[in-house]
Design a protein around this motif. Structure first.
Motif, PDB file in Angstrom:
ATOM      1  N   ASN A   1       0.768  -0.993   0.013  1.00 29.97           N
ATOM      2  CA  ASN A   1      -0.057   0.026   0.132  1.00 29.97           C
ATOM      3  C   ASN A   1       0.954   1.239   0.025  1.00 29.97           C
ATOM      4  OD1 ASN A   1      -1.515   2.249   0.752  1.00 29.97           O
ATOM      5  ND2 ASN A   1      -3.087   0.963   1.631  1.00 29.97           N
TER       6      ASN A   1
ATOM      7  N   GLU B   1       0.269   3.834   2.862  1.00 30.96           N
ATOM      8  CA  GLU B   1       0.651   3.718   4.007  1.00 30.96           C
ATOM      9  C   GLU B   1       2.183   3.350   4.065  1.00 30.96           C
ATOM     10  OE1 GLU B   1      -1.973   0.518   5.102  1.00 30.96           O
ATOM     11  OE2 GLU B   1      -3.328   1.750   6.210  1.00 30.96           O
ATOM     12  N   ARG B   2       2.680   3.164   2.788  1.00 35.30           N
ATOM     13  CA  ARG B   2       3.934   2.690   2.809  1.00 35.30           C
ATOM     14  C   ARG B   2       4.193   1.323   3.680  1.00 35.30           C
ATOM     15  NH1 ARG B   2       8.256   7.354   3.138  1.00 35.30           N
ATOM     16  NH2 ARG B   2       6.599   8.488   4.511  1.00 35.30           N
ATOM     17  N   GLN B   3       3.195   0.523   3.460  1.00 32.09           N
ATOM     18  CA  GLN B   3       3.138  -0.765   4.292  1.00 32.09           C
ATOM     19  C   GLN B   3       3.133  -1.786   3.244  1.00 32.09           C
ATOM     20  OE1 GLN B   3       1.825  -1.323   8.231  1.00 32.09           O
ATOM     21  NE2 GLN B   3       0.374  -2.691   7.285  1.00 32.09           N
TER      22      GLN B   3
END
Lengths: 281, 799
Positions: free
Chosen positions: B216, B219-221
């Protein structure tokens, strides 16, 4: 393991199924029980453009007797063969095979005609057809054609059925009431294809003599094998040694992933000996 | 209150420890409400399929992907070079395995493919079928290279070197020597020797390897839904190799359909899937199909072992000499490495016996086959087969009963602590008590009498014994000291909600074996609530305490102890609050059945739901300085011993048809000591399942290759797994020697069955064949191999 895209047709009659096949030729395949075909499609070992689904064609189902002939519709399920009182009475060799054929889930869907048409060299039904001198009836646009079992099986998955013909039924002669059938298989696990299988049937005329002996081996070559040289020493006064010597001389098994030709030949002898012992006692 | 000295804290009327309670997740799974990775559907989810090398070893000269990109539904195509740009390669070595070497490995092969099945190109499409349709349109120009197939020849100067930078095909070697083995062999009354083969096989999981990676960008996740045994280890791997902070990677592992060690490794195609998701910024799913599983799931147990054993005239084993050779494929597998299995053979051979003089060497070589790594009971079935095969040979040479020779050599039950000849430290084992328990179960004299009587009728039955030790509850000495970021510690957080129900979050994972059930039992026991008041959450790196996961039989022993300590801490907090409310001393109170009671009288004082109501909603009525934490977390790491060993013994009873070579299993018995038994039903099923996997290796399972490194056994029709219809009844007995290192006292139970079953079967077959002076030592013991041993058919061809 997803099948390549194919189109799907569900004909409402045998004639329509045959017409579809004739129109599409080699790019179409008949689908019966699907127990062999669907894995092949999912592994993309074959990619027909059209599947012609035979399921539901009542013309292809059912077991009936006409005179001295038992007619088994191509779409008859293996499970139904095992449950048929008519077959148990008139052609008991078929019933003797049931427990050797895969597992209940497979037997519920797999069809008699599908197995015969596929002609897997380790399968029971082609071997039964050979042992019982069955007649395989195929139908194309030109009508029906009867092929003797001994002429039908021509090699690995190869039969005398023309590609556009549909196998519609198998005709089996009613067996004499004193015929003694035996089906023996050696498997690593229950329900596996046989390392070696033998079907034997004979009429026990006297304690040590047989009439009309039939011996078919399967799982040993590219097709089921019935050799007159092995049957001859069993006719009349039984010579087990004669049969084993003939097996030694004339049966040339092919090896598989786990068994050498020598192992298969040895096991064929053991099974033949055990089968005859069962028939004679 | 009277105190019965034989009762422990676990025997109370309120305890769930030692009870065969049903698993809370069983009904959910049989109702089809499980959530395996393939059940998950995310918006904009894409699917990936891989072009895999048809060659065992080939240079990749060029890759043409234009036609594949034009296929309907195809979103993107990645080559090895494309992913090498976004993913750092890995080298699977560990510092404590001195000299171990391997080559850098990429998610997709770069320039060279080194085994049949290695992923070369990834095709991303809007369905798996569309991706597979496009596979046929990728053109890879391969130039086949010479293959290294036979492990015996891998180190020959004439054999090509798979990784020229490494200098040779030797991955690892270790020699351990203690005592004076040469002198002991020279002084021996009898020396026996044999060469054993354990066949390369694999763990066949009902649920194949499965991953759904979702990067994502907002969200940088990276969230990875993964069928795995070690979520936190995989969090580290994805972060490190995709250039993300560890905190930006979340690994979620919901239901897992079996793992057996297969799902505790880093697989290139899974890393590729995660890398592709990061590049494309959308969810990408990969579910291995059965063919892919056979050519890419780790294989194991490809060993040739020559062993020698020296005995004195009284049947005492005076020396053991082991020479192990194993081949691991072209790479050591990340991050646990492929040297562990050979290393375990060195550690474990002869470990059940009081043995002073010992020499063992393992030689680990590279070859062009599927990589091998840790599979259920790593090294144990190999060491047990060799040791117990030699013990039976020695008994035969001495004319001694196989039970008697074992009795004379097994480490005495009062000899602990004990350090084995290989340096393994045993806290407390029960070999003799286990042997006695087993002999009573099988009625040994009656079994021998039946065998003798049937032999006269031409029926050849065999009785085979296998004693064994099993390594469980590993401390940081297993991986951590070698530099691997694999946690030896596990934690458990338990929260009490207003209604008195508990939520337990644990770092150990559920693989279908019942972790959630035993954690719930321990928590219910530790706090004092009905079992149905406990919900367990596993397999989420962002919500559970950090931990190692489930492998090496650590779930119950380590995760279980963390749960017990956490439960006891929460109970203490609850009683502190209750004491203030009830104006009683907390130590005078207890919790039973979800109710605070007066310890001395058993009188009910307050339901936990009432306590929860007040704490959460009417905290104003409590003393201002009263601590009111209804959450507790505790962790546990084994510290006193590098590993907690267990022990056991198995007996196989079978019948060999000397005409066909078919061995039919009649019955199997196991007595094992896994310390405190938490749930007898689950332990017994672990043992039975383990035995069946061991029987598979003994009789059926074999990854068969041809001389070009092509795997023959890539379907369930050719690779034979044990089926229920062919399995014997398996009778399980227990001896309980709890480990003193933890309050719970549990040791591992998941691998004992697999450790001993192949040896028991081998010894039983050879017992049946003894009248023919025939013997088999190469697994699997196929009909053909038995016929060859009997001299009925010529040796050669298959096998």
């Amino acid at each position: 393991m997803k099948a390549a895209p194919f189109r799907y047709a569900k004909p409402s009659s045998v004639a329509e199924a045959i017409a579809l096949k004739a129109d599409h030729g080699d790019s179409a395949q008949f689908l019966a029980g699907g127990q062999s075909l669907l894995p092949v499609l999912n592994m993309r070992l074959d990619r027909p453009e059209l599947l012609i689904d035979l399921n539901g064609l009542s013309e292809l189902e059912g077991i009936s007797q006409e005179g001295s002939t038992i007619r088994v519709g191509a779409l008859t399920r293996t499970k139904a063969i095992g449950q048929s009182e008519l077959l148990a009475r008139q052609v008991p060799l078929l019933g003797a095979c049931i427990e050797h054929i895969a597992h209940p889930a497979i037997r519920t869907l797999a069809t008699f005609g599908g197995s015969v048409a596929l002609a897997d060299p380790a399968a029971e039904w082609p071997a039964c057809c050979l042992a019982l001198d069955a007649t395989i009836v195929v139908q194309g646009r030109a009508g029906e054609r009867e092929i003797a079992a001994r002429d039908f099986f021509q090699g690995l998955y190869a039969t005398a059925r023309d590609g556009n013909e549909l196998l519609v039924r198998i005709e089996l002669p009613v067996q004499p009431p004193d015929a003694r059938p035996v089906a023996l298989e050696l498997c690593r696990r229950r329900g596996d294809y046989a390392i070696v299988g033998v079907l034997a049937q004979a009429r026990a005329a006297r304690p040590d003599a047989l009439d009309d002996p039939r011996v078919v081996f399967f799982g040993v070559a590219d097709r089921p094998i019935r050799l007159p040289e092995i049957e001859a020493p069993l006719r009349g006064k039984v010579s087990l040694k004669g049969a084993l010597d003939a097996l030694d001389a004339f049966l040339e098994p092919q090896g598989d992933l786990y068994h050498s030709p020598a192992t298969k030949k040895h096991l064929a002898k053991v099974l033949l000996t055990r089968a005859l012992r069962q028939i004679l006692h | 209150m009277t105190h019965q000295p034989n009762l422990t804290a676990f025997d109370g009327p309120n305890s769930y420890i030692g009870k065969s309670v049903p698993r809370p997740n069983a009904l959910r799974l049989v109702e089809g409400r499980g959530q395996y990775v393939d059940d998950l559907q995310l918006p904009r989810m894409a699917h990936v399929a891989f072009v895999r090398s048809p060659h065992a070893h080939a240079e990749i000269r060029s890759i043409e992907t234009a036609a594949a990109r034009e296929m309907p539904g195809v979103l993107r195509v990645f080559t090895g070079l494309d992913l090498a740009a976004v993913c750092e390669p890995w080298v699977a070595v560990l510092a404590h395995l001195k000299g171990l070497k391997s080559a850098p490995q990429h998610p997709l092969a770069v320039a060279r493919a080194t085994w049949q099945g290695e992923a070369v190109v990834a095709i991303v499409a809007d369905s798996r079928a569309a991706a597979e349709d496009a596979l046929a349109h990728v053109v890879v120009d391969y130039a086949p290279l010479p293959v290294v197939v036979e492990m015996e020849a891998a180190l020959d100067p004439a054999t090509p070197v798979i990784h020229p930078d490494l200098g040779d095909n030797l991955a690892f070697t270790r020699l351990h020597e203690s005592g004076e083995p040469d002198r002991a062999f020279a002084d021996a009354y009898k020396v026996v020797e044999a060469t054993f083969h354990t066949a390369r096989h694999t763990g066949v999981c009902l649920e194949p390897r499965s991953i759904l990676a979702d990067y994502n960008r907002a969200e940088r996740q990276l969230t990875v839904y993964l069928s795995t045994q070690a979520p936190h280890m995989m969090q580290t791997v994805f972060a490190k190799h995709l250039g993300l902070p560890e905190g930006a990677v979340r690994v979620i592992c919901k239901d897992v359909g079996g793992s057996f060690g297969i799902k505790v490794h880093v697989y290139p195609d899974e890393v590729a899937t995660a890398a592709i998701s990061k590049v494309m910024g959308r969810p990408v799913k990969f579910i291995a199909d059965r063919f892919e599983s056979f050519v890419t799931d780790i294989h194991a147990r490809d060993h040739r072992i020559t062993g020698r054993m020296a005995v004195d005239a009284e049947g005492r084993i005076t020396a053991l000499d082991i020479d192990d050779l194993t081949a691991i494929g072209p790479y050591s597998v990340y991050p646990r490495t492929s040297a562990i299995e050979g290393n375990q053979v060195v550690n474990l051979c002869g470990g059940q016996y009081d043995l002073k003089n010992y020499r063992a060497r393992t030689t680990v070589v590279f070859q062009n086959k599927t990589p091998t790594c840790q599979y259920r009971a790593v090294g144990h079935p190999i060491a047990t087969a060799v040791t117990e095969g030699l013990v039976d040979l020695a008994a035969e040479a001495l004319g001694m009963d196989p039970v008697e020779i074992r009795r004379r050599n097994l480490i005495l039950d009062d000899a602990y602590p004990y350090t084995s000849a290989s340096g393994m430290k045993f806290e407390g084992l029960s070999h003799h008590k286990s042997l006695d328990t087993l002999l009573a179960m099988i009625d040994y004299p009656a079994l021998r009498a039946e065998q003798a009587q049937l032999r006269e009728q031409g029926v050849y039955r065999g009785i085979g014994f296998a004693t064994f030790i099993e390594l469980t509850n590993p401390s940081p000495f297993m991986y951590g000291i070698g530099g691997a970021r694999i946690s030896a510690m596990d934690g458990c957080t338990i929260r009490m909600d207003p209604d008195g129900s508990l939520v337990a979050m644990t770092g150990v994972t559920e693989q279908g074996q019942g972790t959630e059930a035993i954690v719930a039992q321990i928590v219910a026991h530790g706090v004092g609530v009905p079992l149905e008041c406990v919900r367990v959450i596993t397999g989420d790196t962002q919500t559970t305490p950090y931990g190692g996961g489930t492998w090496a039989c650590r779930g119950a022993g380590i995760g279980g102890e963390a749960a017990l300590q956490s439960a006891m801490a929460l109970k203490e907090s609850i009683l502190t609050v209750a004491g203030a409310m009830l104006q009683a001393k907390p130590e005078d109170l207890d919790i039973i059945g979800g109710e605070v009671i007066q310890r001395a009288t058993g009188a009910a004082r307050m339901k936990l739901s009432e306590l929860g109501r007040i704490v959460y909603f009417r905290g104003d009525t409590l003393p201002a300085d009263l601590p009111r934490e209804l959450v507790a977390t505790r962790h546990y790491t084994p510290k006193q011993y590098p590993f907690v060993f267990t022990n056991g013994i198995q007996t196989s009873y079978l019948e060999v048809d000397p005409q066909t070579g078919v061995a039919r299993l009649l019955k199997h018995w196991v007595v094992e000591d896994c310390g405190r038994v938490i749930n007898p039903l689950l332990v017994d099923e672990q043992i039975r399942g383990g035995v069946v996997q061991g029987l598979g290796g003994a009789l059926y399972e074999h990854c068969r290759y041809d001389q070009d490194g092509q795997l023959f056994t890539t379907s369930m029709a050719d690779y034979l797994v044990p089926m229920a219809a062919d399995m014997p009844d398996i009778v399980v007995g227990h001896v309980e020697t709890p480990t003193q290192e933890s309050a719970l006292g549990a040791k591992g139970a998941g691998e004992a069955g697999t450790a001993g079953a192949p040896a028991a079967v081998m010894n039983a077959i050879n017992d049946a064949l003894r009248p023919f002076n025939a013997r088999v030592t190469a697994q699997p013991f196929t009909p053909e191999r038995i016929l060859q041993a009997l001299g009925t058919v010529p040796v050669g061809h298959s096998g």
